[in-house]
Design an enzyme around this catalytic site. Structure first.
Site, mmCIF file in Angstrom:
data_model
loop_
_atom_site.group_PDB
_atom_site.id
_atom_site.type_symbol
_atom_site.label_atom_id
_atom_site.label_comp_id
_atom_site.label_asym_id
_atom_site.label_seq_id
_atom_site.Cartn_x
_atom_site.Cartn_y
_atom_site.Cartn_z
ATOM 1 N N ASP A 101 -18.969 -55.392 40.141
ATOM 2 C CA ASP A 101 -18.644 -53.964 40.149
ATOM 3 C C ASP A 101 -19.341 -53.226 41.283
ATOM 4 O OD1 ASP A 101 -17.228 -54.528 37.891
ATOM 5 O OD2 ASP A 101 -18.697 -53.700 36.492
HETATM 6 N N1 NAP Z 1 -28.044 -51.545 35.443
HETATM 7 C C1 NAP Z 1 -27.787 -50.912 34.321
HETATM 8 O O1 NAP Z 1 -28.591 -50.143 33.839
HETATM 9 C C2 NAP Z 1 -26.526 -51.172 33.587
HETATM 10 C C3 NAP Z 1 -26.503 -51.103 32.203
HETATM 11 C C4 NAP Z 1 -25.308 -51.369 31.546
HETATM 12 C C5 NAP Z 1 -24.168 -51.677 32.293
HETATM 13 N N2 NAP Z 1 -24.218 -51.715 33.637
HETATM 14 C C6 NAP Z 1 -23.032 -52.061 34.393
HETATM 15 O O2 NAP Z 1 -23.098 -53.421 34.770
HETATM 16 C C7 NAP Z 1 -22.427 -53.597 36.014
HETATM 17 C C8 NAP Z 1 -23.406 -54.195 36.987
HETATM 18 O O3 NAP Z 1 -22.750 -54.675 38.130
HETATM 19 P P1 NAP Z 1 -22.997 -56.115 38.679
HETATM 20 O O4 NAP Z 1 -22.240 -56.211 39.936
HETATM 21 O O5 NAP Z 1 -24.444 -56.376 38.695
HETATM 22 O O6 NAP Z 1 -22.438 -57.072 37.562
HETATM 23 P P2 NAP Z 1 -20.928 -57.270 37.092
HETATM 24 O O7 NAP Z 1 -20.032 -56.334 37.734
HETATM 25 O O8 NAP Z 1 -20.993 -57.336 35.607
HETATM 26 O O9 NAP Z 1 -20.564 -58.699 37.687
HETATM 27 C C9 NAP Z 1 -21.331 -59.792 37.414
HETATM 28 C C10 NAP Z 1 -20.577 -60.977 37.932
HETATM 29 O O10 NAP Z 1 -21.444 -62.090 37.879
HETATM 30 C C11 NAP Z 1 -20.671 -63.247 37.621
HETATM 31 N N3 NAP Z 1 -21.512 -64.200 36.905
HETATM 32 C C12 NAP Z 1 -21.910 -64.192 35.623
HETATM 33 N N4 NAP Z 1 -22.653 -65.264 35.351
HETATM 34 C C13 NAP Z 1 -22.744 -65.976 36.499
HETATM 35 C C14 NAP Z 1 -23.369 -67.192 36.849
HETATM 36 N N5 NAP Z 1 -24.092 -67.915 35.962
HETATM 37 N N6 NAP Z 1 -23.247 -67.647 38.122
HETATM 38 C C15 NAP Z 1 -22.522 -66.933 39.028
HETATM 39 N N7 NAP Z 1 -21.897 -65.788 38.732
HETATM 40 C C16 NAP Z 1 -22.012 -65.305 37.474
HETATM 41 C C17 NAP Z 1 -19.508 -62.796 36.805
HETATM 42 O O11 NAP Z 1 -18.339 -63.431 37.299
HETATM 43 P P3 NAP Z 1 -17.871 -64.817 36.640
HETATM 44 O O12 NAP Z 1 -17.780 -64.570 35.174
HETATM 45 O O13 NAP Z 1 -16.611 -65.119 37.340
HETATM 46 O O14 NAP Z 1 -18.924 -65.805 36.990
HETATM 47 C C18 NAP Z 1 -19.405 -61.284 37.084
HETATM 48 O O15 NAP Z 1 -18.233 -60.948 37.767
HETATM 49 C C19 NAP Z 1 -21.944 -52.252 36.460
HETATM 50 O O16 NAP Z 1 -20.631 -52.079 36.047
HETATM 51 C C20 NAP Z 1 -22.842 -51.320 35.687
HETATM 52 O O17 NAP Z 1 -22.249 -50.089 35.450
HETATM 53 C C21 NAP Z 1 -25.403 -51.521 34.301
#
Ligand code: NAP
Ligand code: NAP
Ligand code: NAD
Ligand code: NAD
Lengths: 91, 367, 454, 367, 454, 91
Positions: free
Chosen positions: C381
């Site tokens: 994201d």
């Molecule tokens: N930081 C905060 O406080 C917080 C709190 C709650 C929510 N959020 C939300 O969380 C999101 C964070 O963004 P982000 O880019 O860090 O994470 P993300 O958008 O959730 O993407 C994480 C990606 O990592 C991949 N992944 C998962 N396990 C993996 C592994 N073992 N090896 C390789 N890839 C792996 C997944 O794809 P695959 O499944 O294809 O592997 C997934 O697409 C945002 O949408 C944010 O709003 C953040």
């Protein structure tokens, strides 16, 4: 004949061993370099043309010389160009 | 607009810092800051002035059109507000029904950061998250301070000290931060949460997730659980609680009483000297014995009921809060005028009262 | 038998070729190796001319000059991107030359059966190599389609032609008939075309490498024909090393060789079934290693996947390795990466990543254009351009790392699944993007090894 | 032999735990434990009994031949001792001259763990080390507790919080542990020590060593520094102190007043809200403003003078101490009889008084 | 010329030898390689017998049987520690055989000058190899002193004998005189003795390796004498690989070859000045990688050096890699390792080493005998057996990890400097110990790569 | 002759390449294995003895056969014993 076979077998080994641990980035230059080396057929082409007594043999021989030369010089030059990228990055 | 000095006891944060004042004045707003507002956050009045604010001697309620505070106003103060005035700050409606009534009565437009939708776009305004971060971190420090043992392992010439075992119940923002902090200090951490996504999140911090044979929930927030469910949960975690040196409770269901997860009996089974920190103490407590702001001894186990933990880190908690609040306010501001668009998902979502009406459904029912 | 000095010169030339291949296998000596090869070649050619050009000396010189006039400028001026087809072409003419040499020798000399066998092999393989190379050239030059071309009943046509060749070859040996040999040459040409047609665009380099090995074998066989040790040694060297190389290249692409050459038949059917799909490009660990190893500046964007994979140590190791190579490595820490505030901080601090290397959005986005590779490790994201460009997106308005402005993007994730917000990420389909599928920690560990071997 | 309940104020440790009691009885010694001795360490009398001790209601001085305590005896109590009795415990002679006089007078053989030679063989008895470990760990918790900021860095939607800067002065056992603990919590740590070996030791914990253009010392202990040296040192570190959020002082010279490294002026230059923890407070303080056991505010900077920090972790501090003390005692015991061999480098080295004479040179001079 | 089938059989045998050497270079295929070599040898011998034993067949069989009766039991029963001298002896008899073969051929056949040159070489080198090997055998068997033996004016004697050989050799070629050839044989014997005498005990294996290469060359030369390709190929293979191997062995001991062979002259003088020196064995990263990669259980003993090198992450990576190979890895945490209580705990926790893997003295010492490799990473005092055995040591009485009871010990440190306590560590000189010099983090990183490549 | 020289040169390359990356732990077995291989002189010994027409040549030839056999069988057996350590560990 058997000596030539022995030479062949040993050359196979040398060929195998020499490139067995090459890194991906060198695949293409290595291929191109090997390509230039088989242009050594130029030697063969010169030899047969040198023996040719005119007629179609001569024409074909000259064609072979021409083609083999293209292979040789083009091959080495193009390989050298590819390898320019290794100039900057020393290690 | 105005920034009051917080008046609730033990509140040491402030709703704006010079840096956010600069943001707000930059957006064309005139900012009044009550003298001494930043004293706990170590911000002198002069710094506010330097950032473009006017320092006023009194609480700005009634004088400013927009009030940015951390804690909700006292109902009496709220009576000073005029129709159309705007308040922004924490305001848990269920606990502040008197205040809500006053706000409705005076026709005030009030925004509660407790109600802010947890959507991606609103993350910069999400004060619940930022303050939960502080609470989770402090919870571990509080526990480490009170524990008569080390958290980390030490192999020394005088024998080996095993690492402390920490159990975190509830792996929301605060719980995850508590896990991370306890792991940093070298403890062996395990955690449980009812949300299905929590298991992976817990493991992503290197801790063990307690697999219980209980239904899991999906969604961002946990829904209220039945007493039957909680009974089973208590049974299943009892043994892990007994084996832990520290239990940190953060389980919560928004708008509801916190679930009771640790009973008196469970406390008695813990080793002497163990510590329980209950971040949910203010909303009823995850631990049956906890009282907000107090250290209660049950046998030789200490139960700390947290009371406004973020306030114990005033500089950084204020910094994060001030930025959240400013972001929300700026989202309502255009050309130097604050004009909230209540149709907006985020702004409308956290609007509690407007034009003499309660806009938040559940609160309306409570009244 | 040639005089001893000639043979000695040939031996030295052969030695040069061995050293050339050896040099070409290590980055440090690759250029030198190529030059040694060229020197050996010069020695061999001069020797051959001095000793063997009894007749037609001037004509031969003319032909050599003509070849040089054509070959050098072509090799000099070709664009870097067009080099593969150039190599294919050079390879093809080499094959043709070998076939011609054998043909002429066959006409001139009346040799033993063994001699005839060698001739047949030279002509056949040379012809395959020639026509195959020409087709690959046409494919790469996009004169013809780069997709696998499947003739109707292609397999049967191929088998038929091959059988024809199998029949002709013994006939030539038996009859020593020149016309039959010419017919065999034609069969070889057809076989070469049929062999390369079904190979898909991305796999063409592997086909070239195989044809290159073929040419080597043709030259070796012609060495038997001429009784020339140098040709045998050099040809065999190329044949053997070319075979190994082909296998290595296929391995690097993660596909067994057979699949590449004959896979088109099955693959094409599968493609017909699925609907219109946006294409993604997934790379191998080696591809990514080269991208990284020869970059000047790399931006690592970690996300929740890094945490799930607990790959914090691995990513730090990789970054340090790259830094040792003089590459600048920064970490882009997004405010909401992960699942709790500061999630990335906790992980990276644990792995001892220096705080100075942690960059925020505003530090990085303005200079994104000069980042050579953005390495997105389990983030999604936080690099989704939809948050910037698509007002309808549920994450519209969230600031992102604009890695789509970097020169290349590498995505490490396990699948095409979306991230937390559940929205598709257009960057995955971007032409700049290389996907490296798999658990982030696994992939990083492999990358580490691959970069070390550069 | 006897184990008293510690009577000094704020002392929560105990000189033996059931596990060491078992060791001692195993060596043929009869152990008396004063009732309630283990209460702060959460050890009930019953546990001692189970380990083979006799629980006695009163202080065992005068009844037992060997006394194992944490803190030195009160001089009045010491008068109860008989000729040839043995005491083992901390006993900093310079601070306890009255007691030493009594011990000499009564012909008591006293061993002070403060005097134990820091040799390899004695590491298992080295209570200074084990308690310094506790102190270093606690010092960071104390500082983190009092700091209105985070120690770790956080990049969040509400802005980025930079990591706190921690400066550790003195990198002995306590200092190194403080460095390690602060690094664990995510702080950026730098440290200084006069010993030449310290630089590598500091770096071996991932912290930065402050290179000052000052002479370094070799040897295990620092020697007393001239006032001139200290003046130059203060000048050189002033700027680093000002840049730090937390300063942890552990510099000490055995048997001497601790060097003053942080002056009032330096405190004033620190950022508001910063915290200084002075582990040397009891021996005069590295910080000019510190008072043992008190939080002193200098401007907006808080100075915590540590008072017996190990005591704040009673369970594990006792565990390490008890093991050290038992190891020393066992080294003097043969066939169930305590018969110290004063010619032994270690045992003789920590013997303070024996047969009516002071055996420790410097103390002899002081009397 | 021999019939084709014989030559083909020889070719196959030669192939087997190449494969044997290749196999012997990788742990996985070493045994197989040896067997392939033996098979090739069997084929060659049977072929030679079938084709060449025109006369004296039974006698030859008898001689072979006698050789087997002597060789097999000797090889079977020799103690592992005596294997080097056994190899030396086998090498010597091989050299003698080559010399004899050439001698006989010289007597029987009247060949060209080239033939004579080859004969001279075979006889000379064979003789050197034989007598040299016998002397090394005597040294290793401790029949004679293992120290460098310096004849008075040894250098001049050596030079004199060498000159004599140089004079005789052309004379033999010129005159084809058998007595002169026998004289040359004697000169060779003398040279061999003179060559090996000054080599010191620890360097004898290198001398053996060099003599081994010599024998290979002698065999190759005899191949020229006999016009036998197999002998040429096999002899050359051994000669070439033996030369490389000798260089590798010298490198592994950290000394240039020349030093070892001729160093005695200078070294002896130095030794006279300094006192008795204990020898240490330092290994390469690859050695250690093999030790670790083929172990069943490894104990890592970290110390202060791990902290100085900040190698905690690297050691964890290595341990995980080993665990993936099914090897049990524990960490032995000594109570006073490092410079503060719990120093190792802090580091290893940072690197996420699971607490269960941290073992204390009492957990580990009783089972130390079943630990295959104790990997001492920057520790020193805490594994010093002096603390247990030497009452005079200042650290006597400190409990230690008794890694000297493990099957092998690997020490990673930068130098021979002592640890904190400043006392020498006898374990460094223990025959079980391999030293891996260098910064612990560097070494571990290299080890990681090396283990991956096993 | 030149063919034999070619064979020699190629064999040198093969010999170099094949052992160029051997790890220290295999040095001794490899040396011993190579040692066994040069026992191939046995072939030469058999050949000359097979031609020998009695007298000193025969005696010397038989001696050569004997010695070479010791070299061969002893070499292979001792190498095998050294390599036993690699048996247990399959991967
Ligand atoms: N930081 C905060 O406080 C917080 C709190 C709650 C929510 N959020 C939300 O969380 C999101 C964070 O963004 P982000 O880019 O860090 O994470 P993300 O958008 O959730 O993407 C994480 C990606 O990592 C991949 N992944 C998962 N396990 C993996 C592994 N073992 N090896 C390789 N890839 C792996 C997944 O794809 P695959 O499944 O294809 O592997 C997934 O697409 C945002 O949408 C944010 O709003 C953040
Ligand atoms: N734990 C405590 O509380 C404490 C406190 C004070 C003293 N001590 C004492 O410290 C000692 C601890 O024993 P130890 O075995 O851990 O340490 P040690 O005996 O001091 O040995 C450490 C070894 O590490 C090597 N080393 C240093 N830097 C290195 C690097 N970058 N890479 C590789 N090797 C490196 C050194 O050898 P090279 O120089 O050759 O590399 C040295 O021999 C004991 O004597 C103990 O009594 C302990
Ligand atoms: N959209 C965003 O980007 C964003 C930002 C911040 C947080 N969030 C999400 O918000 C959610 C809640 O965070 P929060 O910290 O405010 O939650 P909270 O304070 O309301 O509750 C804390 C935790 O307690 C858990 N809980 C409830 N009952 C329990 C029980 N009986 N046993 C164990 N655990 C129980 C909940 O599941 C929750 O995880 C999380 O899912 C988080 O990911 C989203
Ligand atoms: N032999 C052993 O095995 C063993 C065991 C434990 C400790 N030790 C050694 O004991 C020594 C002292 O440890 P400690 O903690 O008891 O020491 P300490 O408490 O006496 O002093 C603390 C530190 O303050 C430093 N110091 C003094 N004056 C200073 C100044 N002006 N500025 C900065 N720093 C100053 C000292 O050098 C010392 O490192 C260390 O060298 C440690 O390695 C050895």
């Amino acid at each position: 004949m058997i000596d030539l076979l022995t030479i062949f077998v040993l050359a196979v080994f040398v060929g195998f061993e020499v490139v067995s641990k090459v890194s991906t980035i060198l695949h293409t230059p290595l291929m191109s370099g090997a390509n230039a080396i088989h242009g050594v057929i130029l030697v063969g082409a010169i030899l047969i043309t040198g023996r040719a007594e005119g007629g179609p043999e001569l024409a074909l021989g000259l064609a072979a010389v021409f083609l083999a030369t293209v292979n040789v010089v083009g091959g080495f030059v193009v390989t050298d160009r590819m390898l320019e990228m290794f100039k900057g990055h020393k290690r | 607009m105005g920034i009051p000095a917080e008046s609730r006891p033990a509140e040491r944060r402030v709703a704006a810092l010079p840096e956010t004042v600069a943001l707000l004045t930059g957006a064309g707003l005139a900012v009044d800051v009550q003298s001494g507002a930043g004293r706990h956050a170590h911000v002198p009045d002069a710094a506010y002035q330097a950032a473009g604010a006017t320092v006023v001697p009194d609480h700005p309620a009634g004088a400013a059109e927009v009030l940015l505070s951390v804690q909700p106003l006292d109902p009496e103060r709220a009576r000073l507000l005029r129709e159309g005035d705007i308040t922004i700050g924490f305001l848990p409606p269920a606990a502040e029904l008197d205040l809500v009534r006053v706000l409705v009565e005076r026709g005030v437009t009030s925004f509660s950061l407790d109600l802010l939708p947890r959507v991606t776009r609103a993350q910069g305004m999400d004060a619940l998250s930022s303050q939960a971060l502080v609470a989770g971190y402090r919870a571990v420090l509080v526990a480490a301070e009170r524990l008569p043992r080390f958290l980390p392992m030490f192999t020394t010439a005088a024998g080996t000290v095993p690492p402390a075992k920490v159990l975190v119940l509830g792996a929301g923002v605060a719980g995850l931060q508590a896990i991370a902090t306890a792991r940093r200090l070298g403890a062996v951490v395990e955690a449980y949460d009812v949300r299905a996504a929590a298991a992976e999140e817990v493991r992503s911090l290197g801790a063990r997730f307690l697999e219980l044979s209980l239904e899991t929930q999906s969604g961002v927030y946990a829904a209220e659980q039945s007493e039957d469910f909680l009974e089973r949960q208590r049974e299943l975690i009892a043994e892990r609680v007994a084996a832990s040196d520290v239990v940190i409770c953060t389980a919560a269901v928004p708008g509801r009483r916190a679930p009771v997860l640790v009973t008196h009996d469970m406390l008695k089974a813990m080793a002497p000297g163990s510590v329980v920190v209950d971040l949910a103490a203010e909303s009823g407590g995850n631990c049956a014995a906890s009282a907000p702001g107090e250290d209660v001894r049950v046998g030789e186990v200490l139960v700390h009921g947290a009371l406004n933990l973020p306030s114990s880190l005033p500089v950084h908690a204020s910094r994060l809060y001030a930025r959240n609040a400013a972001n929300l306010l700026l989202a309502m501001t255009e050309d130097g005028v604050v004009r909230p668009d209540l149709d907006d998902e985020v702004i409308g979502g956290c609007c509690l009262t407007h034009a003499g009406r309660v806009r938040h459904g559940p609160t309306g029912e409570l009244l | 038998m040639s005089p001893t000095w000639v043979q000695l010169a040939y031996l030295v030339a052969a030695l040069c070729f061995v050293l050339a291949l050896k040099g070409l296998s290590t980055p440090r000596y690759a250029r030198l190796g190529n030059l040694v090869g060229a020197a050996g070649m010069a020695l061999a050619v001069v020797t051959a001319y001095a000793h063997g050009a009894v007749h037609n000396g001037p004509l031969i010189l003319l032909a050599v000059a003509a070849g040089a006039v054509v070959g050098v400028p072509a090799a000099r001026s070709v664009k870097m991107t067009a080099i593969p087809q150039m190599v294919a072409l050079f390879n093809g003419v080499g094959g043709a030359a070998a076939a011609l040499v054998a043909l002429v020798e066959f006409v001139e000399v009346d040799g033993s059966a063994l001699f005839d066998v060698a001739t047949v092999l030279t002509v056949l393989i040379g012809a395959v190599s020639f026509s195959g190379s020409v087709v690959t050239f046409l494919k790469l030059q996009e004169v013809m389609t780069t997709r696998p071309v499947l003739l109707p009943a292609g397999r049967f046509v191929g088998a038929g032609v091959a059988l024809l060749g199998l029949a002709l070859a013994p006939a030539v040996v038996a009859t020593s008939s020149v016309p039959l040999l010419v017919a065999l040459f034609a069969v070889g040409l057809a076989l070469g075309v049929l062999f390369v047609l079904p190979v898909g665009g991305a796999d063409v380099p592997i086909a070239i490498s195989l044809l290159n090995a073929f040419t080597g074998l043709a030259v070796a066989a012609s060495g038997y024909v001429l009784g020339n040790t140098l040709l045998i040694v050099a040809g065999t060297l190329v044949g053997a090393s070319g075979t190994i190389l082909t296998r290595l290249m296929a391995q690097a692409m993660g596909r067994p060789l057979a699949n590449i050459l004959f896979g088109a038949f099955t693959a094409a059917r599968a493609a017909a079934a699925g609907g219109e799909q946006r294409t993604v490009r997934s790379g191998t660990v080696e591809d990514v290693a080269i991208l990284l190893g020869y970059a000047h500046s790399v931006l690592v964007v970690p996300g929740y996947g890094l945490a799930v994979a607990q790959a914090q140590h691995a990513v730090r190791e990789l970054a340090q390795l790259l830094e040792k190579r003089g590459i600048r490595v920064d970490y882009g820490i997004h405010p909401v990466a992960g699942r709790m505030p500061g999630h990335m901080n906790v992980l990276l601090a644990e792995a001892d990543v220096p705080y100075e290397n942690l960059k925020e959005l505003d530090d990085v986005n303005p200079g994104m254009g000069s980042v050579d590779v953005a390495l997105v490790v389990g983030a999604n994201d936080v690099v989704n351009p939809g948050a910037r460009d698509d007002p309808a997106s549920p994450i519209y308005g969230m600031p992102i790392f604009e890695v789509d402005h970097a020169k290349a993007v590498v995505f490490m994730k396990r699948s095409m699944r979306p991230g937390f917000a559940g929205v598709d990420n257009g960057l995955l389909y971007h032409p700049k993007t290389t996907l490296l599928f798999g658990d982030a920690k696994d992939s990083l560990t492999k990358l580490l090894t691959a970069v070390k071997q550069l």
